[in-house]
Scaffold this active site. Sequence first.
Site, PDB file in Angstrom:
ATOM      1  N   ARG A  12       0.746  -1.375   0.095  1.00 63.26           N
ATOM      2  CA  ARG A  12      -0.044  -0.056   0.036  1.00 63.26           C
ATOM      3  C   ARG A  12       0.986   1.118   0.035  1.00 63.26           C
ATOM      4  N   GLY A  13       0.269   2.488  -0.190  1.00 65.04           N
ATOM      5  CA  GLY A  13       0.873   3.769  -0.157  1.00 65.04           C
ATOM      6  C   GLY A  13       2.330   3.701  -0.975  1.00 65.04           C
ATOM      7  N   ASN A  82      10.746   0.159   4.517  1.00 59.34           N
ATOM      8  CA  ASN A  82       9.530   1.274   4.406  1.00 59.34           C
ATOM      9  C   ASN A  82       8.232   1.202   5.284  1.00 59.34           C
ATOM     10  N   ASP A  88      -0.274   9.597  16.519  1.00 53.77           N
ATOM     11  CA  ASP A  88       0.101  11.153  16.885  1.00 53.77           C
ATOM     12  C   ASP A  88      -0.514  11.629  18.077  1.00 53.77           C
ATOM     13  N   GLN A 144       4.180  14.660  17.221  1.00 52.60           N
ATOM     14  CA  GLN A 144       5.110  13.197  16.898  1.00 52.60           C
ATOM     15  C   GLN A 144       6.298  13.206  17.459  1.00 52.60           C
ATOM     16  N   TYR A 147       7.080   9.544  16.403  1.00 55.47           N
ATOM     17  CA  TYR A 147       7.518   9.287  15.248  1.00 55.47           C
ATOM     18  C   TYR A 147       8.644   9.909  14.748  1.00 55.47           C
ATOM     19  N   GLY A 178       8.609  14.122   2.234  1.00 56.34           N
ATOM     20  CA  GLY A 178       7.585  15.305   2.680  1.00 56.34           C
ATOM     21  C   GLY A 178       6.446  14.473   2.945  1.00 56.34           C
TER      22      GLY A 178
HETATM   23  N1  CAA Z   1       1.788  23.567  16.186  1.00 58.21           N
HETATM   24  C1  CAA Z   1       1.618  24.391  17.078  1.00 58.21           C
HETATM   25  N2  CAA Z   1       0.436  24.052  17.805  1.00 58.21           N
HETATM   26  C2  CAA Z   1      -0.469  23.150  17.617  1.00 58.21           C
HETATM   27  C3  CAA Z   1      -0.067  22.566  16.348  1.00 58.21           C
HETATM   28  C4  CAA Z   1       0.943  22.825  15.861  1.00 58.21           C
HETATM   29  N3  CAA Z   1       1.336  21.995  14.558  1.00 58.21           N
HETATM   30  N4  CAA Z   1      -1.287  21.582  16.151  1.00 58.21           N
HETATM   31  C5  CAA Z   1      -1.951  21.935  17.158  1.00 58.21           C
HETATM   32  N5  CAA Z   1      -1.601  22.548  18.106  1.00 58.21           N
HETATM   33  C6  CAA Z   1      -2.040  23.321  19.219  1.00 58.21           C
HETATM   34  C7  CAA Z   1      -3.893  23.403  18.931  1.00 58.21           C
HETATM   35  O1  CAA Z   1      -4.001  24.743  18.308  1.00 58.21           O
HETATM   36  C8  CAA Z   1      -4.351  23.182  20.567  1.00 58.21           C
HETATM   37  O2  CAA Z   1      -4.054  24.560  21.005  1.00 58.21           O
HETATM   38  P1  CAA Z   1      -5.105  25.148  22.085  1.00 58.21           P
HETATM   39  O3  CAA Z   1      -4.987  24.122  23.192  1.00 58.21           O
HETATM   40  O4  CAA Z   1      -4.610  26.522  22.432  1.00 58.21           O
HETATM   41  O5  CAA Z   1      -6.307  25.373  21.626  1.00 58.21           O
HETATM   42  C9  CAA Z   1      -3.341  22.503  21.077  1.00 58.21           C
HETATM   43  O6  CAA Z   1      -2.187  22.241  20.259  1.00 58.21           O
HETATM   44  C10 CAA Z   1      -3.530  20.986  21.234  1.00 58.21           C
HETATM   45  O7  CAA Z   1      -4.537  20.584  20.075  1.00 58.21           O
HETATM   46  P2  CAA Z   1      -5.624  19.467  19.869  1.00 58.21           P
HETATM   47  O8  CAA Z   1      -6.568  19.736  21.105  1.00 58.21           O
HETATM   48  O9  CAA Z   1      -6.249  19.552  18.883  1.00 58.21           O
HETATM   49  O10 CAA Z   1      -4.887  18.297  20.166  1.00 58.21           O
HETATM   50  P3  CAA Z   1      -5.415  16.646  19.760  1.00 58.21           P
HETATM   51  O11 CAA Z   1      -5.310  15.971  21.457  1.00 58.21           O
HETATM   52  O12 CAA Z   1      -6.958  16.768  19.564  1.00 58.21           O
HETATM   53  O13 CAA Z   1      -4.433  16.167  18.891  1.00 58.21           O
HETATM   54  C11 CAA Z   1      -3.349  16.332  16.768  1.00 58.21           C
HETATM   55  C12 CAA Z   1      -4.628  16.440  17.407  1.00 58.21           C
HETATM   56  C13 CAA Z   1      -3.300  14.839  16.870  1.00 58.21           C
HETATM   57  C14 CAA Z   1      -2.230  17.172  17.208  1.00 58.21           C
HETATM   58  C15 CAA Z   1      -3.907  16.772  15.271  1.00 58.21           C
HETATM   59  O14 CAA Z   1      -3.831  18.044  15.097  1.00 58.21           O
HETATM   60  C16 CAA Z   1      -2.976  16.147  14.219  1.00 58.21           C
HETATM   61  O15 CAA Z   1      -2.957  14.825  13.835  1.00 58.21           O
HETATM   62  N6  CAA Z   1      -1.975  17.032  13.806  1.00 58.21           N
HETATM   63  C17 CAA Z   1      -1.021  16.658  12.648  1.00 58.21           C
HETATM   64  C18 CAA Z   1       0.264  16.061  13.252  1.00 58.21           C
HETATM   65  C19 CAA Z   1       0.925  15.601  11.931  1.00 58.21           C
HETATM   66  O16 CAA Z   1       1.512  16.344  11.064  1.00 58.21           O
HETATM   67  N7  CAA Z   1       1.319  14.231  11.590  1.00 58.21           N
HETATM   68  C20 CAA Z   1       1.676  13.924  10.541  1.00 58.21           C
HETATM   69  C21 CAA Z   1       1.080  12.523  10.033  1.00 58.21           C
HETATM   70  S1  CAA Z   1       1.555  12.116   8.538  1.00 58.21           S
HETATM   71  C22 CAA Z   1       3.209  11.383   8.624  1.00 58.21           C
HETATM   72  O17 CAA Z   1       3.548  11.543   9.503  1.00 58.21           O
HETATM   73  C23 CAA Z   1       3.903  11.326   7.263  1.00 58.21           C
HETATM   74  C24 CAA Z   1       5.217  12.034   7.431  1.00 58.21           C
HETATM   75  O18 CAA Z   1       6.144  11.346   7.774  1.00 58.21           O
HETATM   76  C25 CAA Z   1       5.203  13.296   6.910  1.00 58.21           C
HETATM   77  P1  NAP Z   2       0.692   3.388   4.653  1.00 57.46           P
HETATM   78  O1  NAP Z   2      -0.224   3.872   3.342  1.00 57.46           O
HETATM   79  O2  NAP Z   2      -0.086   3.569   5.948  1.00 57.46           O
HETATM   80  O3  NAP Z   2       0.991   1.988   4.288  1.00 57.46           O
HETATM   81  C1  NAP Z   2       1.665   1.395   5.502  1.00 57.46           C
HETATM   82  C2  NAP Z   2       2.323  -0.145   4.868  1.00 57.46           C
HETATM   83  O4  NAP Z   2       3.186  -0.510   6.080  1.00 57.46           O
HETATM   84  C3  NAP Z   2       1.290  -1.088   4.542  1.00 57.46           C
HETATM   85  O5  NAP Z   2       1.520  -1.940   3.682  1.00 57.46           O
HETATM   86  C4  NAP Z   2       1.205  -1.522   6.174  1.00 57.46           C
HETATM   87  O6  NAP Z   2       0.653  -3.035   6.022  1.00 57.46           O
HETATM   88  C5  NAP Z   2       2.625  -1.810   6.375  1.00 57.46           C
HETATM   89  N1  NAP Z   2       2.804  -1.673   7.998  1.00 57.46           N
HETATM   90  C6  NAP Z   2       2.485  -1.056   8.641  1.00 57.46           C
HETATM   91  N2  NAP Z   2       2.685  -1.722   9.921  1.00 57.46           N
HETATM   92  C7  NAP Z   2       3.513  -2.843   9.802  1.00 57.46           C
HETATM   93  C8  NAP Z   2       4.125  -3.594  10.523  1.00 57.46           C
HETATM   94  N3  NAP Z   2       4.385  -3.620  11.742  1.00 57.46           N
HETATM   95  N4  NAP Z   2       4.826  -4.807  10.008  1.00 57.46           N
HETATM   96  C9  NAP Z   2       4.650  -4.934   8.530  1.00 57.46           C
HETATM   97  N5  NAP Z   2       4.257  -4.106   7.764  1.00 57.46           N
HETATM   98  C10 NAP Z   2       3.503  -3.069   8.361  1.00 57.46           C
HETATM   99  O7  NAP Z   2       1.830   4.368   4.768  1.00 57.46           O
HETATM  100  P2  NAP Z   2       2.655   5.308   3.681  1.00 57.46           P
HETATM  101  O8  NAP Z   2       2.257   6.594   3.989  1.00 57.46           O
HETATM  102  O9  NAP Z   2       2.702   4.625   2.687  1.00 57.46           O
HETATM  103  O10 NAP Z   2       4.330   5.284   4.246  1.00 57.46           O
HETATM  104  C11 NAP Z   2       5.299   4.313   4.007  1.00 57.46           C
HETATM  105  C12 NAP Z   2       6.270   4.696   4.904  1.00 57.46           C
HETATM  106  O11 NAP Z   2       6.882   6.077   4.666  1.00 57.46           O
HETATM  107  C13 NAP Z   2       6.389   4.730   6.389  1.00 57.46           C
HETATM  108  O12 NAP Z   2       7.580   4.276   6.920  1.00 57.46           O
HETATM  109  C14 NAP Z   2       6.238   6.250   6.707  1.00 57.46           C
HETATM  110  O13 NAP Z   2       6.723   6.589   7.903  1.00 57.46           O
HETATM  111  C15 NAP Z   2       7.084   6.750   5.392  1.00 57.46           C
HETATM  112  N6  NAP Z   2       6.449   8.257   5.224  1.00 57.46           N
HETATM  113  C16 NAP Z   2       5.250   8.339   4.891  1.00 57.46           C
HETATM  114  C17 NAP Z   2       5.082   9.820   4.286  1.00 57.46           C
HETATM  115  C18 NAP Z   2       3.641  10.195   4.057  1.00 57.46           C
HETATM  116  O14 NAP Z   2       3.382  11.467   3.669  1.00 57.46           O
HETATM  117  N7  NAP Z   2       2.964   9.250   3.480  1.00 57.46           N
HETATM  118  C19 NAP Z   2       6.070  10.823   4.531  1.00 57.46           C
HETATM  119  C20 NAP Z   2       7.286  10.385   5.127  1.00 57.46           C
HETATM  120  C21 NAP Z   2       7.315   9.207   5.464  1.00 57.46           C
HETATM  121  P3  NAP Z   2      -0.841  -3.227   5.971  1.00 57.46           P
HETATM  122  O15 NAP Z   2      -1.477  -2.939   4.623  1.00 57.46           O
HETATM  123  O16 NAP Z   2      -1.105  -4.446   6.252  1.00 57.46           O
HETATM  124  O17 NAP Z   2      -1.617  -2.186   6.904  1.00 57.46           O
END
Ligand code: CAA
Ligand code: NAP
Length: 240
Positions: A12-13, A82, A88, A144, A147, A178
């Site tokens: 996936r992904g 990968n 989070d 994070q 993470y 990214g």
């Molecule tokens: N910077 C600064 N402050 C932030 C913030 C940020 N980026 N995000 C949220 N806050 C603040 C909010 O505004 C809030 O402030 P107040 O309490 O003053 O209102 C406070 O933090 C708490 O926020 P929440 O109550 O909304 O927090 P929550 O417990 O509901 O959690 C969350 C929400 C999990 C943080 C959600 O906002 C989220 O998922 N954020 C995204 C995090 C992210 O970027 N994850 C990446 C996922 S993809 C990935 O990981 C792939 C990759 O490698 C790139």
């Molecule tokens: P995704 O769409 O959620 O796919 C994740 C894949 O990893 C799936 O095939 C999943 O299997 C497998 N996986 C998860 N946990 C596992 C485990 N414990 N053992 C074996 N396989 C497992 O994720 P993605 O966005 O493609 O991300 C892939 C990689 O890139 C990750 O390491 C992520 O941190 C990194 N990354 C992603 C982003 C982004 O923006 N998407 C950015 C930077 C880095 P199932 O299908 O069985 O669940």
Amino acid sequence: MARVALVTGGSRGIGEAISKKLKSEGYEVAATYAGNDEAASKFTEATGIKTYKWNVADYDSSKAGIEQVEADLGPIDIVVANAGITRDAPFHKMTPEMWHQVIDTNLTGVFNTVHPIWPGMRERKFGRIIVISSINGQKGQFAQVNYAATKAGDLGIVKSLAQEGARAGITANAVCPGYIATEMVMAVPEKVRESIISQIPAGRLGEPEEIARCVAFLASDDAGFINGSTISANGAQFFV
Ligand code: CAA
Ligand code: NAP
């Protein structure tokens, strides 16, 4: 004979795009996944790439799975670590369980994937290790701590393995994507995602294929002197 590539989370992904790209470049590819059988069988049906199910967080399962892949396809020449997850939460809400799940999968999972393959690569004097890190391992990210720690740790892994493997013809490199349009990013609340996209100078999420092309280059013979490096592909969101 075609080189053999193992892609963890390759069904996936980003992993799916990597598996397909490597297959199109002539590699024999094995893709692993954790539990989503439906996605894995659809992937195999569409691509003809065999999938294997094991949890990368478990050393014994990884070792046994890798032995099975090697029995089916031959020695693994290229490993793409990968597989990864997010759990989070702002630090004050992050539980020890969320910490351990992410560390076990994203960081220990890389050890568990590479360690059983490493001795064979050393013996055969060839190997390509490519770890999918993240922009958030380079810059950190709100909510994070777990993470970002794993993705920064990936960079330490490849820089160390690069030094150990260089004389044995093994390279170890990282790709730091990214924000890429996969289910992982789609799981972020929409409003937060929109705000993230507004911070990307390219004005869009990346595509999984854009990461797959980086991986294919690092796997190729052309990349033999690139070792311990990181390719960042993030639409100009962050510079190291
Ligand atoms: N910077 C600064 N402050 C932030 C913030 C940020 N980026 N995000 C949220 N806050 C603040 C909010 O505004 C809030 O402030 P107040 O309490 O003053 O209102 C406070 O933090 C708490 O926020 P929440 O109550 O909304 O927090 P929550 O417990 O509901 O959690 C969350 C929400 C999990 C943080 C959600 O906002 C989220 O998922 N954020 C995204 C995090 C992210 O970027 N994850 C990446 C996922 S993809 C990935 O990981 C792939 C990759 O490698 C790139
Ligand atoms: P995704 O769409 O959620 O796919 C994740 C894949 O990893 C799936 O095939 C999943 O299997 C497998 N996986 C998860 N946990 C596992 C485990 N414990 N053992 C074996 N396989 C497992 O994720 P993605 O966005 O493609 O991300 C892939 C990689 O890139 C990750 O390491 C992520 O941190 C990194 N990354 C992603 C982003 C982004 O923006 N998407 C950015 C930077 C880095 P199932 O299908 O069985 O669940």
